[in-house]
Enzyme design. Structure first.
Site, PDB file in Angstrom:
ATOM      1  N   TYR A 170       0.840  -1.206   0.000  1.00 16.63           N
ATOM      2  CA  TYR A 170       0.000   0.000   0.000  1.00 16.63           C
ATOM      3  C   TYR A 170       0.874   1.254   0.000  1.00 16.63           C
ATOM      4  O   TYR A 170       0.566   2.247  -0.661  1.00 16.63           O
ATOM      5  CB  TYR A 170      -0.895   0.006   1.248  1.00 16.63           C
ATOM      6  CG  TYR A 170      -1.919   1.117   1.234  1.00 16.63           C
ATOM      7  CD1 TYR A 170      -3.215   0.886   0.778  1.00 16.63           C
ATOM      8  CD2 TYR A 170      -1.591   2.408   1.659  1.00 16.63           C
ATOM      9  CE1 TYR A 170      -4.152   1.906   0.741  1.00 16.63           C
ATOM     10  CE2 TYR A 170      -2.517   3.438   1.617  1.00 16.63           C
ATOM     11  CZ  TYR A 170      -3.796   3.186   1.161  1.00 16.63           C
ATOM     12  OH  TYR A 170      -4.717   4.192   1.124  1.00 16.63           O
ATOM     13  N   ARG A 178     -16.337  13.539 -32.573  1.00 16.36           N
ATOM     14  CA  ARG A 178     -15.579  14.645 -31.981  1.00 16.36           C
ATOM     15  C   ARG A 178     -16.075  15.935 -32.609  1.00 16.36           C
ATOM     16  O   ARG A 178     -15.438  16.545 -33.450  1.00 16.36           O
ATOM     17  CB  ARG A 178     -14.069  14.471 -32.201  1.00 16.36           C
ATOM     18  CG  ARG A 178     -13.454  13.278 -31.518  1.00 16.36           C
ATOM     19  CD  ARG A 178     -13.128  13.418 -30.038  1.00 16.36           C
ATOM     20  NE  ARG A 178     -14.226  13.433 -29.114  1.00 16.36           N
ATOM     21  CZ  ARG A 178     -14.107  13.155 -27.811  1.00 16.36           C
ATOM     22  NH1 ARG A 178     -12.951  12.814 -27.301  1.00 16.36           N
ATOM     23  NH2 ARG A 178     -15.126  13.234 -27.009  1.00 16.36           N
ATOM     24  N   PHE A 238     -21.497  13.347 -24.281  1.00 14.68           N
ATOM     25  CA  PHE A 238     -21.162  12.382 -25.342  1.00 14.68           C
ATOM     26  C   PHE A 238     -20.953  10.970 -24.806  1.00 14.68           C
ATOM     27  O   PHE A 238     -21.090   9.998 -25.535  1.00 14.68           O
ATOM     28  CB  PHE A 238     -19.921  12.830 -26.131  1.00 14.68           C
ATOM     29  CG  PHE A 238     -18.660  12.933 -25.309  1.00 14.68           C
ATOM     30  CD1 PHE A 238     -18.347  14.101 -24.635  1.00 14.68           C
ATOM     31  CD2 PHE A 238     -17.791  11.862 -25.214  1.00 14.68           C
ATOM     32  CE1 PHE A 238     -17.189  14.207 -23.878  1.00 14.68           C
ATOM     33  CE2 PHE A 238     -16.622  11.945 -24.464  1.00 14.68           C
ATOM     34  CZ  PHE A 238     -16.324  13.123 -23.787  1.00 14.68           C
ATOM     35  N   PHE A 280      -9.159  19.713 -24.308  1.00 13.78           N
ATOM     36  CA  PHE A 280      -9.612  18.340 -24.391  1.00 13.78           C
ATOM     37  C   PHE A 280     -10.874  18.268 -23.519  1.00 13.78           C
ATOM     38  O   PHE A 280     -11.010  19.027 -22.556  1.00 13.78           O
ATOM     39  CB  PHE A 280      -8.530  17.350 -23.926  1.00 13.78           C
ATOM     40  CG  PHE A 280      -9.007  15.927 -24.057  1.00 13.78           C
ATOM     41  CD1 PHE A 280      -9.208  15.380 -25.304  1.00 13.78           C
ATOM     42  CD2 PHE A 280      -9.306  15.166 -22.938  1.00 13.78           C
ATOM     43  CE1 PHE A 280      -9.712  14.092 -25.437  1.00 13.78           C
ATOM     44  CE2 PHE A 280      -9.797  13.879 -23.062  1.00 13.78           C
ATOM     45  CZ  PHE A 280     -10.012  13.344 -24.319  1.00 13.78           C
ATOM     46  N   THR A 281     -11.790  17.350 -23.847  1.00  9.74           N
ATOM     47  CA  THR A 281     -13.103  17.341 -23.184  1.00  9.74           C
ATOM     48  C   THR A 281     -13.011  17.327 -21.651  1.00  9.74           C
ATOM     49  O   THR A 281     -13.595  18.174 -20.967  1.00  9.74           O
ATOM     50  CB  THR A 281     -13.921  16.118 -23.647  1.00  9.74           C
ATOM     51  OG1 THR A 281     -13.107  14.949 -23.505  1.00  9.74           O
ATOM     52  CG2 THR A 281     -14.370  16.248 -25.100  1.00  9.74           C
ATOM     53  N   ASP A 295       0.538  18.719 -21.408  1.00  8.94           N
ATOM     54  CA  ASP A 295      -0.202  17.455 -21.383  1.00  8.94           C
ATOM     55  C   ASP A 295       0.585  16.498 -22.271  1.00  8.94           C
ATOM     56  O   ASP A 295       0.589  16.621 -23.495  1.00  8.94           O
ATOM     57  CB  ASP A 295      -1.626  17.683 -21.910  1.00  8.94           C
ATOM     58  CG  ASP A 295      -2.453  16.404 -21.958  1.00  8.94           C
ATOM     59  OD1 ASP A 295      -1.877  15.324 -22.149  1.00  8.94           O
ATOM     60  OD2 ASP A 295      -3.683  16.497 -21.825  1.00  8.94           O
ATOM     61  N   LYS A 331      -1.890   6.267 -23.329  1.00  5.84           N
ATOM     62  CA  LYS A 331      -1.546   6.488 -24.731  1.00  5.84           C
ATOM     63  C   LYS A 331      -0.074   6.130 -24.993  1.00  5.84           C
ATOM     64  O   LYS A 331       0.255   4.981 -25.225  1.00  5.84           O
ATOM     65  CB  LYS A 331      -1.899   7.915 -25.111  1.00  5.84           C
ATOM     66  CG  LYS A 331      -3.420   8.104 -25.071  1.00  5.84           C
ATOM     67  CD  LYS A 331      -3.838   9.536 -25.163  1.00  5.84           C
ATOM     68  CE  LYS A 331      -5.333   9.652 -25.172  1.00  5.84           C
ATOM     69  NZ  LYS A 331      -5.939   9.519 -26.505  1.00  5.84           N
TER      70      LYS A 331
END
Ligand SMILES: Cc1ncc(COP(=O)(O)O)c(C=O)c1O
Length: 481
Positions: free
Chosen positions: A79, A388, A454, A131-132, A222, A265
């Protein structure tokens, strides 16, 4: 990687061997019609048993390497103080050049923590594009997002190699208008997702960073697709041809005060992180980490994923890895352009994108052309795209739709998952759809969540166009396809 054949043709070649495979199934058109109707014409709501090629996203869907899988076997599940974290920390120090690292369960969790710590009501956040989830978190904390992209960034057919650049004059004007204290930070997104995975240039980042730092404003990158952005810098920016991907990433990070990433990614795992050299930033974020994510040494990720991320972070610096999806996307986009399809050019870092307003010019934005195109592409191919466009924008305070700058159907190309044959198949079905596009009509919402609609929103076709399109397809290809 790309290779030139003896006939001069350039093809993307896989620099890996495929050791484990997952069976795919192409559901026949009748089943696909039932599936998209059941999903409320929202490709997010399809079940994967009904999907042939899952091109919804490259997020968490990339093939991991043998070394990543092996690393998962030695994960330390403690942990607190788990050794897996220290391996990740070593990779972050080596690859990104940051001393401190805070793991999070995925990218949006990092955004949540950043918003909590840095964004106060009335703050302004300039960025190359939103970005969303980024926008949602910053706005929920009372901030205003400013997209200060360069001229031509929204032109879907273009030769501009760096549509992810920030316009420095717009940045200067914003700083003058609001004053540096009102600006939480400047955010640069590696291969701006929502405008077609378009990269920024190192030269632009350098200048943005100099202007921000001169004004005491932190720079946040990012880095979700840092490997691909670095690859484009190497391929497209003068002076970087002979630099390694690792050197380029290091230089990019030297212009940032803090970075965060969706590890789903470039590093091919299911996790995320925040990294910085600033002890104060680190401490401020760390306070909230156990409240929302978990203890510092796992931050909400499984320790197996922490181990795999430590390996993926180093692997993303390899040319063969950085180029793996970018080169297949290039091929995919070239094929679409050759077929007369309105693909976004230049090819970007995460997907092949179609300009829905050019593909379906008869559908107004109020009827969600990108949503219609995404559903129609699924219907005729079994490949699942993502909308998009306006569906991905939430309504304004008065309940009106906010029309998206551009309307895209995105066909993501996860790393090391699909092949040239898959791309050619999709292009063929897109060509058929283009020839039958008059059959496609609009959509309207029948169920609509107020935030990030969305994901779970359900829509209905205006007229029974799904059935008509399916019938035309069946007439040409029969029941089995
Ligand atoms: C540029 C960018 N930032 C942040 C995120 C959010 O990351 P996650 O999906 O891991 O929460 C994404 C996800 O696609 C992204 O593309």
């Amino acid at each position: 990687m790309q290779v030139k054949l003896s006939n001069g043709k350039i093809i993307p070649i896989e620099m890996h061997k495929i050791k484990i495979v997952q069976k795919a199934r192409l559901a026949p058109i009748g089943e696909r019609l039932t599936a998209i109707e059941g999903a409320g014409y929202n490709t997010f709501l399809l079940r994967t048993r009904d999907v042939f090629l899952d091109m919804l996203t490259d997020s968490g869907t990339n093939a991991m390497s043998d070394n990543q899988l092996a690393a998962m076997m030695v994960a330390d599940d403690a942990y607190a103080g788990g050794e897996s974290y220290y391996k990740l920390l070593d990779s972050v120090r080596e690859v990104l050049g940051f001393e401190f690292c805070l793991p999070t369960h995925q990218g949006r969790a990092a955004e949540h923590l950043l918003a909590k710590v840095f964004v106060k009501p009335g703050d302004q956040i300039p960025m190359n594009y939103h970005f969303t989830t980024t926008k949602a978190h910053f706005e929920l904390c009372g901030g205003t997002v400013h997209e200060i992209f360069c001229d031509g960034a929204l032109e879907t057919t273009s030769t501009n190699q760096f549509k992810g650049n920030i316009d420095l004059n717009k940045l200067k004007a914003l700083i003058e208008k609001y004053g540096p204290k009102k600006i939480s930070f400047v955010r640069m997104e590696c291969t701006t997702n929502l405008i077609g995975g378009q990269p920024f240039a190192m030269g632009n980042l350098r200048e943005v960073s100099a202007m921000a730092r001169k004004n005491g404003i932190p720079v946040v990158i990012d880095t979700s697709l840092v490997s691909e952005n670095a690859y484009f810098i190497k391929r497209r920016e003068k002076g970087y041809e002979n630099k390694s991907i690792g050197e380029i990433i290091k230089e990019m990070m030297s212009y940032a005060d803090l970075t965060y990433m969706s590890g789903r990614k470039s590093t091919c795992v299911r996790g995320g992180l925040i990294a910085t050299n600033d002890k104060t930033f680190f401490n401020r974020v760390r306070e909230w980490l156990p409240v929302y994510e978990g203890f510092l040494t796992y931050g909400g990720m499984s320790s197996k994923e922490v181990e795999a991320m430590a390996v993926g972070m180093r692997e993303m610096c390899e040319y063969e890895v950085a180029s793996s999806s970018a080169d297949l996307i290039q091929y995919f986009v070239d094929q679409m352009v050759e077929a007369g399809l309105p693909a976004v050019t230049p090819a970007g870092g995460l997907a092949g994108h179609l300009d829905a307003m050019k593909f379906l010019p008869h559908i107004p934005q109020s009827q969600y052309p990108a949503g219609c195109l995404a559903a129609a592409v699924y219907l005729v191919s079994g490949a699942r795209p993502m909308e998009r466009g306006t569906v991905s924008m939430d309504r304004d305070k008065n309940g009106n739709d906010v029309f998206s700058d551009i309307e895209l159907a995105r066909l993501a190309v996860p790393r090391r998952v699909y092949t040239m044959a898959h791309m050619e198949y999709v292009v063929d079905r897109l060509k058929w759809l283009m020839a039958h596009r008059d059959l496609v009509a609009g959509l309207k919402f029948v169920e609509e969540p107020p935030v990030l609609r969305f994901f779970f929103g359900r829509l209905a076709p205006l007229g029974d166009w799904g059935s008509k399109l399916a019938a035309a397809f069946k007439a040409d290809f029969g029941d089995a396809c």
